[in-house]
Every structure is written in structure tokens, then in C-alpha cells.
Design a protein around this motif. Structure first.
Motif, PDB file in Angstrom:
ATOM      1  N   HIS A   1    -149.956 -16.644 -20.542  1.00 38.91           N
ATOM      2  CA  HIS A   1    -148.736 -17.033 -21.255  1.00 38.91           C
ATOM      3  C   HIS A   1    -148.969 -18.259 -22.141  1.00 38.91           C
ATOM      4  CE1 HIS A   1    -146.672 -14.214 -18.617  1.00 38.91           C
ATOM      5  NE2 HIS A   1    -145.562 -14.414 -19.293  1.00 38.91           N
ATOM      6  N   ARG A   2    -149.821 -19.169 -21.696  1.00 36.54           N
ATOM      7  CA  ARG A   2    -150.099 -20.368 -22.491  1.00 36.54           C
ATOM      8  C   ARG A   2    -150.799 -20.028 -23.804  1.00 36.54           C
ATOM      9  NH1 ARG A   2    -153.085 -24.858 -19.126  1.00 36.54           N
ATOM     10  NH2 ARG A   2    -153.020 -25.810 -21.189  1.00 36.54           N
ATOM     11  N   LEU A   3    -151.553 -18.939 -23.808  1.00 30.36           N
ATOM     12  CA  LEU A   3    -152.249 -18.532 -25.035  1.00 30.36           C
ATOM     13  C   LEU A   3    -151.278 -18.237 -26.170  1.00 30.36           C
ATOM     14  CD1 LEU A   3    -155.099 -16.161 -23.801  1.00 30.36           C
ATOM     15  CD2 LEU A   3    -155.369 -18.312 -25.041  1.00 30.36           C
ATOM     16  N   ILE A   4    -150.077 -17.794 -25.809  1.00 31.59           N
ATOM     17  CA  ILE A   4    -149.105 -17.425 -26.839  1.00 31.59           C
ATOM     18  C   ILE A   4    -148.733 -18.644 -27.681  1.00 31.59           C
ATOM     19  CG2 ILE A   4    -146.772 -16.534 -27.247  1.00 31.59           C
ATOM     20  CD1 ILE A   4    -147.126 -14.908 -24.646  1.00 31.59           C
ATOM     21  N   GLU A   5    -148.506 -19.784 -27.017  1.00 31.43           N
ATOM     22  CA  GLU A   5    -148.179 -20.998 -27.768  1.00 31.43           C
ATOM     23  C   GLU A   5    -149.339 -21.394 -28.678  1.00 31.43           C
ATOM     24  OE1 GLU A   5    -146.640 -25.607 -27.058  1.00 31.43           O
ATOM     25  OE2 GLU A   5    -147.495 -24.463 -25.395  1.00 31.43           O
ATOM     26  N   ARG A   6    -150.553 -21.213 -28.190  1.00 30.23           N
ATOM     27  CA  ARG A   6    -151.723 -21.575 -28.985  1.00 30.23           C
ATOM     28  C   ARG A   6    -151.819 -20.739 -30.248  1.00 30.23           C
ATOM     29  NH1 ARG A   6    -156.801 -21.570 -25.306  1.00 30.23           N
ATOM     30  NH2 ARG A   6    -155.360 -22.919 -24.174  1.00 30.23           N
ATOM     31  N   HIS A   7    -151.446 -19.467 -30.149  1.00 28.13           N
ATOM     32  CA  HIS A   7    -151.548 -18.572 -31.300  1.00 28.13           C
ATOM     33  C   HIS A   7    -150.295 -18.556 -32.161  1.00 28.13           C
ATOM     34  CE1 HIS A   7    -155.395 -17.198 -30.051  1.00 28.13           C
ATOM     35  NE2 HIS A   7    -154.987 -16.468 -29.038  1.00 28.13           N
ATOM     36  N   GLU A   8    -149.128 -18.661 -31.530  1.00 33.64           N
ATOM     37  CA  GLU A   8    -147.865 -18.508 -32.258  1.00 33.64           C
ATOM     38  C   GLU A   8    -147.156 -19.824 -32.532  1.00 33.64           C
ATOM     39  OE1 GLU A   8    -147.123 -15.763 -33.513  1.00 33.64           O
ATOM     40  OE2 GLU A   8    -147.799 -14.094 -32.260  1.00 33.64           O
TER      41      GLU A   8
ATOM     42  N   VAL B   1    -145.229 -21.293 -30.474  1.00 32.29           N
ATOM     43  CA  VAL B   1    -143.976 -21.295 -29.720  1.00 32.29           C
ATOM     44  C   VAL B   1    -144.274 -20.905 -28.278  1.00 32.29           C
ATOM     45  CG1 VAL B   1    -141.656 -20.316 -29.528  1.00 32.29           C
ATOM     46  CG2 VAL B   1    -142.691 -20.622 -31.781  1.00 32.29           C
ATOM     47  N   LYS B   2    -143.668 -21.597 -27.326  1.00 28.67           N
ATOM     48  CA  LYS B   2    -143.876 -21.285 -25.919  1.00 28.67           C
ATOM     49  C   LYS B   2    -143.118 -20.031 -25.514  1.00 28.67           C
ATOM     50  CE  LYS B   2    -144.672 -25.905 -23.953  1.00 28.67           C
ATOM     51  NZ  LYS B   2    -144.154 -26.915 -22.989  1.00 28.67           N
ATOM     52  N   LEU B   3    -143.762 -19.183 -24.735  1.00 22.87           N
ATOM     53  CA  LEU B   3    -143.073 -18.115 -24.035  1.00 22.87           C
ATOM     54  C   LEU B   3    -143.187 -18.435 -22.552  1.00 22.87           C
ATOM     55  CD1 LEU B   3    -141.626 -15.332 -24.031  1.00 22.87           C
ATOM     56  CD2 LEU B   3    -143.887 -14.306 -23.703  1.00 22.87           C
ATOM     57  N   ARG B   4    -142.092 -18.856 -21.960  1.00 25.04           N
ATOM     58  CA  ARG B   4    -142.088 -19.254 -20.552  1.00 25.04           C
ATOM     59  C   ARG B   4    -142.037 -18.024 -19.653  1.00 25.04           C
ATOM     60  NH1 ARG B   4    -139.471 -22.893 -23.668  1.00 25.04           N
ATOM     61  NH2 ARG B   4    -139.929 -25.115 -23.303  1.00 25.04           N
ATOM     62  N   LEU B   5    -142.585 -18.161 -18.465  1.00 25.74           N
ATOM     63  CA  LEU B   5    -142.601 -17.031 -17.540  1.00 25.74           C
ATOM     64  C   LEU B   5    -141.191 -16.611 -17.150  1.00 25.74           C
ATOM     65  CD1 LEU B   5    -145.606 -18.223 -17.210  1.00 25.74           C
ATOM     66  CD2 LEU B   5    -145.591 -16.951 -15.065  1.00 25.74           C
ATOM     67  N   ARG B   6    -140.285 -17.568 -17.091  1.00 25.56           N
ATOM     68  CA  ARG B   6    -138.909 -17.197 -16.757  1.00 25.56           C
ATOM     69  C   ARG B   6    -138.273 -16.385 -17.888  1.00 25.56           C
ATOM     70  NH1 ARG B   6    -138.100 -22.880 -17.646  1.00 25.56           N
ATOM     71  NH2 ARG B   6    -136.906 -23.319 -19.541  1.00 25.56           N
TER      72      ARG B   6
ATOM     73  N   LEU C   1    -142.312   5.781 -16.447  1.00 27.19           N
ATOM     74  CA  LEU C   1    -143.193   5.681 -17.605  1.00 27.19           C
ATOM     75  C   LEU C   1    -144.425   6.554 -17.450  1.00 27.19           C
ATOM     76  CD1 LEU C   1    -143.081   1.782 -17.828  1.00 27.19           C
ATOM     77  CD2 LEU C   1    -141.754   3.370 -19.237  1.00 27.19           C
ATOM     78  N   ALA C   2    -145.010   6.925 -18.556  1.00 34.87           N
ATOM     79  CA  ALA C   2    -146.306   7.601 -18.572  1.00 34.87           C
ATOM     80  C   ALA C   2    -147.402   6.545 -18.726  1.00 34.87           C
ATOM     81  CB  ALA C   2    -146.360   8.600 -19.725  1.00 34.87           C
ATOM     82  N   PRO C   3    -148.661   6.871 -18.403  1.00 32.94           N
ATOM     83  CA  PRO C   3    -149.750   5.895 -18.495  1.00 32.94           C
ATOM     84  C   PRO C   3    -149.887   5.304 -19.904  1.00 32.94           C
ATOM     85  CG  PRO C   3    -150.480   7.791 -17.244  1.00 32.94           C
ATOM     86  CD  PRO C   3    -149.131   8.148 -17.814  1.00 32.94           C
ATOM     87  N   ALA C   4    -150.075   3.980 -19.967  1.00 30.32           N
ATOM     88  CA  ALA C   4    -150.244   3.277 -21.244  1.00 30.32           C
ATOM     89  C   ALA C   4    -150.643   1.848 -20.943  1.00 30.32           C
ATOM     90  CB  ALA C   4    -148.950   3.305 -22.054  1.00 30.32           C
ATOM     91  N   ARG C   5    -151.016   1.137 -22.003  1.00 29.49           N
ATOM     92  CA  ARG C   5    -151.254  -0.302 -21.908  1.00 29.49           C
ATOM     93  C   ARG C   5    -150.089  -0.993 -22.612  1.00 29.49           C
ATOM     94  NH1 ARG C   5    -156.602   1.774 -23.046  1.00 29.49           N
ATOM     95  NH2 ARG C   5    -157.902   1.543 -21.187  1.00 29.49           N
ATOM     96  N   VAL C   6    -149.340  -1.761 -21.863  1.00 29.86           N
ATOM     97  CA  VAL C   6    -148.099  -2.354 -22.371  1.00 29.86           C
ATOM     98  C   VAL C   6    -148.245  -3.868 -22.408  1.00 29.86           C
ATOM     99  CG1 VAL C   6    -145.631  -2.656 -21.975  1.00 29.86           C
ATOM    100  CG2 VAL C   6    -146.716  -0.439 -21.511  1.00 29.86           C
ATOM    101  N   ASP C   7    -148.063  -4.440 -23.594  1.00 27.50           N
ATOM    102  CA  ASP C   7    -148.214  -5.881 -23.765  1.00 27.50           C
ATOM    103  C   ASP C   7    -146.879  -6.577 -23.545  1.00 27.50           C
ATOM    104  OD1 ASP C   7    -148.668  -8.547 -24.860  1.00 27.50           O
ATOM    105  OD2 ASP C   7    -150.529  -7.708 -25.650  1.00 27.50           O
ATOM    106  N   LEU C   8    -146.713  -7.113 -22.350  1.00 28.39           N
ATOM    107  CA  LEU C   8    -145.495  -7.821 -21.972  1.00 28.39           C
ATOM    108  C   LEU C   8    -145.245  -9.009 -22.881  1.00 28.39           C
ATOM    109  CD1 LEU C   8    -143.199  -8.523 -19.881  1.00 28.39           C
ATOM    110  CD2 LEU C   8    -144.955  -9.820 -18.651  1.00 28.39           C
ATOM    111  N   GLY C   9    -146.295  -9.749 -23.226  1.00 28.02           N
ATOM    112  CA  GLY C   9    -146.157 -10.936 -24.062  1.00 28.02           C
ATOM    113  C   GLY C   9    -145.596 -10.605 -25.428  1.00 28.02           C
ATOM    114  N   LYS C  10    -146.120  -9.547 -26.053  1.00 22.73           N
ATOM    115  CA  LYS C  10    -145.655  -9.182 -27.393  1.00 22.73           C
ATOM    116  C   LYS C  10    -144.232  -8.637 -27.358  1.00 22.73           C
ATOM    117  CE  LYS C  10    -150.238  -8.407 -29.336  1.00 22.73           C
ATOM    118  NZ  LYS C  10    -151.182  -7.444 -29.937  1.00 22.73           N
ATOM    119  N   LEU C  11    -143.907  -7.853 -26.332  1.00 15.74           N
ATOM    120  CA  LEU C  11    -142.545  -7.341 -26.202  1.00 15.74           C
ATOM    121  C   LEU C  11    -141.543  -8.487 -26.090  1.00 15.74           C
ATOM    122  CD1 LEU C  11    -143.109  -4.359 -23.733  1.00 15.74           C
ATOM    123  CD2 LEU C  11    -142.299  -4.179 -26.093  1.00 15.74           C
ATOM    124  N   ALA C  12    -141.826  -9.439 -25.191  1.00 16.21           N
ATOM    125  CA  ALA C  12    -140.903 -10.546 -24.972  1.00 16.21           C
ATOM    126  C   ALA C  12    -140.834 -11.469 -26.185  1.00 16.21           C
ATOM    127  CB  ALA C  12    -141.330 -11.331 -23.730  1.00 16.21           C
ATOM    128  N   PHE C  13    -141.990 -11.768 -26.785  1.00 17.22           N
ATOM    129  CA  PHE C  13    -142.014 -12.674 -27.933  1.00 17.22           C
ATOM    130  C   PHE C  13    -141.260 -12.070 -29.115  1.00 17.22           C
ATOM    131  CE2 PHE C  13    -143.685 -14.723 -31.699  1.00 17.22           C
ATOM    132  CZ  PHE C  13    -143.723 -16.061 -31.319  1.00 17.22           C
TER     133      PHE C  13
END
Length: 481
Positions: free
Chosen positions: A57-64, A66-71, A85-97
Motif C-alpha cells: 500500500h505504501r508503494l501507491i503513495e510513492r508512485h501516485e 497520494v496515500k491509499l490507507r488500508l482502512r 468470481l471466475a479466476p483472474a488477477r485483481v488489483d485491489l490497489g488500482k480498484l480502490a485508488f
């Protein structure tokens, strides 16, 4: 810092830990139940501890910036846990951001937003068949492939490691094979439990029973007697590199396809996943995953060539020593490689620059290459001196490469670091084909020098698994798109 500030800092850290601890069982359950792997900006959260979840999660602030907090991200994974859901790779960070900071939701609730973003896998039937995998050879790459395949155990695991094939076993052979899988001087201890099953000549690792088959030739094995059918054989011995040699595997009962983990000879397709993996078709029986260096440099060369054009260039590889070299001076058929690998820098040749053209034909004849083997056991670097077709600047080139690392179709192959302190051991265990060291980038008009780190063992093994998945017809979606 005042006592009050100290208390607030500690409280903030504890809150992050608590949310990470709540995420862990959901992450595991999503994978075991549906085959959904959760990531945060490309970093997999499967089988990681709470600290890794926090650091991702800390990487997001470094790249963007802006902080994305776990809460803030927790409600999204909580909502995912209630979806089929069917099998896939889902990016939680990008969805939330995207939802919280890019106004991607257009007034939708989190649940409705996820339904839209994941429409390709919501309430879809999982029709991806499981694939039997056999590792022919159990050396450096073979054991890392085993780790990668075992870590994804579960009812929804599609790539099932069934056996390893090694040469004739002496007394104590199983114990030694198990010990080498259990402990690794470079990559650390195996994450889990390993026991030896003498009765079945097998190694049990995290619930997976891996049959150990002893054979002296690839065409002398009946895999079906072990319940193995239509297997993909991953040959990591380096002994057979042409169609005639690798084709011997296809003569054994129970074998469907063969994947080579070294540069191939002849007309065999050399695949760098992310660049030309779409060249693999169902009828391909023998495929090559190229070399570690070719995998490291080709994705970066592709995106640079697509954006700026490459007139020509030279790639110098600073490569860790390998098992092919001698620990102390002794006879070796190759030039210079007989000298002690642990004591010398050894100038040698590499075909990686020319091999790029097999995956990226537009660069044919434009690159030269050489290599220096150095006294480190793992992690290498490619220095790419490129003459571009257009002028650019260091900031423009680095910004472009960061964007490619975060949001392009090559985000699983290209990583990016802005650290001024990073050294080779920091990249041990990197799952990327290559990591751009942005602080070392040099640009002068139409000339650019790029420094790309790569874990020549683990990062390459990750690429091999991706190629095997493609051969098995198991190419998963990466979401959000």
C-alpha cells in the motif's frame, strides 16, 4: 516528537496491522475458492505476511503521490469476498485508488463499481482445466519453479506440479532433494512444510505430493503409471536445446508439450512473456522461454522502441556467476570460464542481444551484446546504450517507463525503482523480468543509457511459469483493465 505524536504514530501503525490481518484470510479464501489472486499495484498479496500488505500500500503513495490507507481499501476486498468470481488477477490497489481519487465510480456504490469493473468474471463459470506439470531437472531453476507452483496450492490451483525427473538415485537421494528445496542460500527457506515419503518415492510440500522419478533419458518414462496425463514437461537441464532432443520427451506416454528454460536452437519459438506470448498456438508442442537476460531486456526495449524508436544500440550484461563456471581454477571447455567464478570478473559472450530479435523482429540487426560474469550468486544487470530515433530527456524517459511499469500490458514484466540506495541483493526474489533503475538513467538528446536489474533466477522463473500457463491455455485476465 512529543509523546502525543509518538502515541498517534503507534496507533496509526497498529490500525494498519489490524486491517492487514483482516485482509489475510479474505485474500486466501478468494484464491482457494475462486482462483482470484489479489494484487496491489502489481504486487501479489497471496501468501504474504501483514508487513508485505502494508508495504504494498505504501508503494501507491510513492508512485501516485497520494496515500491509499488500508482502512480505505478494506471495504473493497470485503465487497469482493461476497461476490462469485471466475479466476483472474485483481488489483485491489488500482480498484480502490481509481474509485477514491480518480472519480471512476460516477456516483456508484463500491459494490456496483466492482460489478462494472469486474464484469468479465462476475458470476462466470470457471471452465479452465487443471494442467499437470513435470519438472525435468531439479537444479536452480527447477527448484524455484517448484516453489512458485507449490505456493499456489488449493482446490482452484490450475498448474499442478505432479513430478520431478532426476538422474539415478542413491541412498539418501530423496532427503537431499527435499533439503535443497527446503533451504536455499540465496532465496532463503521454503515457505511451508516439506517431508519425505519413502513409500511413494515422493516429496510432500504444503500438501502437494511430488513424485520423484529417476530416469536417464527423456523418452524412457511412462508418466501415466503415476496418474500423470497430457503433461507439460518443463526441461530445465539445458542438455537438449533443439527440436530433435526436446522431441524425445514427446515419445514418453503422458506428455503433451515441452517447455525449455534456455535459449533454443533451430526453429523453436523463443518466447518472452508479455512481448510475443501471443505467438504460442495450441498446436505448438515445443516452446522455449528464452534466457533470463533476453527476458529482462526485451520488454524494456519494446516499449522504448514503440515510443521513441531505436536506431541501434549495445547491451552489456553484468551477470552473476552460474553453475556452469568453476568455483576454483580448473579445466573448462569455454574460454575464460575455467577461472574461479568466486574470485574473478570473467568476460564472456552472450547471445541475448541477438535473441531479442526472435521475440521482437523489428530490432533485428540493431543490437550488439557482451557479458561480464561477476562474483555474486544472483541478481544481474543489463546496461543498454541506445541510439534513439527521436530526442528525449531523462525526466520524460523515466516518466514513460514508470507509466509502463504501472499501467501497461507489460506491468508484470517491467518494474521501476526511484531509490538512490538500491543494490543487487535488494532485488533477490523480484518477480519481474526486469527492474528499471531510474536514478541511473542517462539521456543526451537522442542517446540514452538504461540500467535494468533482474533476478536472473527467480524473476526468470516467474516468466517461465507465465509461458507454461499460456501453453496450457490458462491466460488469466488482469483487472481492472
Amino acid at each position: 516528537m512529543s509523546d502525543q505524536q509518538t502515541e498517534l504514530t503507534l496507533k496509526s501503525w497498529q490500525e494498519r496491522q489490524e486491517y492487514a490481518e483482516m485482509m489475510q484470510p479474505i485474500i486466501g479464501r478468494l484464491y482457494r475458492t475462486y482462483g482470484v489472486e489479489i494484487l496491489v499495484y502489481g504486487r501479489s498479496l497471496l501468501n504474504v505476511d501483514t508487513i508485505h500488505i502494508i508495504k504494498a500500500h505504501r508503494l501507491i503513495e510513492r508512485h501516485e503521490g497520494v496515500k491509499l490507507r488500508l482502512r480505505e481499501s478494506f471495504p473493497f476486498i470485503e465487497a469482493l469476498s461476497k461476490m462469485k468470481l471466475a479466476p483472474a488477477r485483481v488489483d485491489l490497489g488500482k480498484l480502490a485508488f481509481n474509485y477514491l481519487f480518480k472519480n471512476a465510480a460516477e456516483g456508484l456504490s463500491i459494490e456496483a463499481y466492482l460489478q462494472c469493473e469486474l464484469i468479465d468474471i462476475v458470476d462466470q463459470v470457471d471452465n479452465i482445466p487443471a494442467q499437470d506439470i513435470v519438472l525435468y531437472g531439479f537444479g536452480r531453476i527447477g527448484r524455484l519453479l517448484a516453489r512458485l507452483l507449490i505456493e499456489r496450492n488449493g482446490s482452484n490451483n490450475k498448474m499442478r506440479l505432479r513430478a520431478v525427473v532426476v538422474r539415478g538415485g542413491r541412498d539418501g537421494d530423496l532427503e537431499k532433494r527435499a533439503s535443497l528445496l527446503r533451504r536455499d542460500s540465496v532465496h532463503g527457506p521454503f515457505n511451508g512444510s516439506i517431508t519425505v515419503d519413502h513409500e511413494n518415492s515422493a516429496i510432500k510440500a504444503n500438501g502437494t505430493s511430488i513424485k520423484v522419478i529417476y530416469a536417464d533419458a527423456p523418452d524412457k518414462i511412462d508418466y501415466t503409471q503415476y496418474g500423470i496425463n497430457d503433461a507439460i514437461i518443463i526441461d530445465n537441464t539445458g542438455i537438449w536445446k533443439d527440436e530433435a532432443g526436446l522431441g524425445l520427451h514427446l515419445k514418453s506416454k503422458g506428455v503433451k508439450k515441452v517447455l525449455l528454460t534456455a535459449p533454443a536452437k533451430g526453429a523453436i519459438k523463443n518466447i518472452v512473456y508479455g512481448v510475443n506470448h501471443q505467438d504460442i498456438v495450441a498446436d505448438d508442442l515445443i516452446v522455449c522461454a528464452a534466457s533470463c537476460t533476453t527476458n529482462a531486456i526485451t520488454p524494456v526495449l519494446k516499449v522504448v522502441n514503440d515510443k521513441f524508436g531505436i536506431r541501434n544500440g549495445h547491451v552489456e550484461t553484468v551477470h552473476s556467476y552460474t553453475n556452469d563456471q568453476n568455483l576454483i581454477d580448473n579445466y573448462h571447455s569455454a574460454e575464460r570460464r575455467g577461472r574461479s567464478a568466486a574470485l574473478n570478473m570473467v568476460l564472456t559472450s552472450t547471445g541475448a542481444a541477438k535473441a531479442v530479435a526472435k521475440a521482437l523482429p523489428e530490432l533485428a540487426g540493431k543490437l550488439t551484446g557482451n557479458a561480464i560474469r561477476v562474483p555474486t550468486p544472483n541478481v544481474s544487470m543489463a546496461i543498454m546504450n541506445l541510439n534513439l530515433a527521436t530526442t528525449t530527456s531523462k525526466d520524460e524517459l523515466n516518466s514513460f517507463l514508470l507509466e509502463q511499469a504501472l499501467h501497461s500490458e507489460l506491468q508484470a514484466q517491467i518494474d521501476y525503482t526511484a531509490s538512490t540506495e538500491i543494490v543487487s541483493t535488494d532485488l533477490v526474489g523480484s518477480r519481474y523480468a526486469g527492474v528499471v533503475d531510474s536514478q541511473a538513467t542517462i539521456v543526451d538528446g537522442d542517446r540514452a543509457v538504461l540500467y535494468v536489474w533482474y533476478d536472473n533466477e527467480f524473476g526468470y522463473s516467474c516468466q517461465v511459469v507465465r509461458v507454461a500457463e499460456k501453453m496450457a491455455g490458462q491466460q488469466l485476465l488482469n483487472l481492472p483493465k
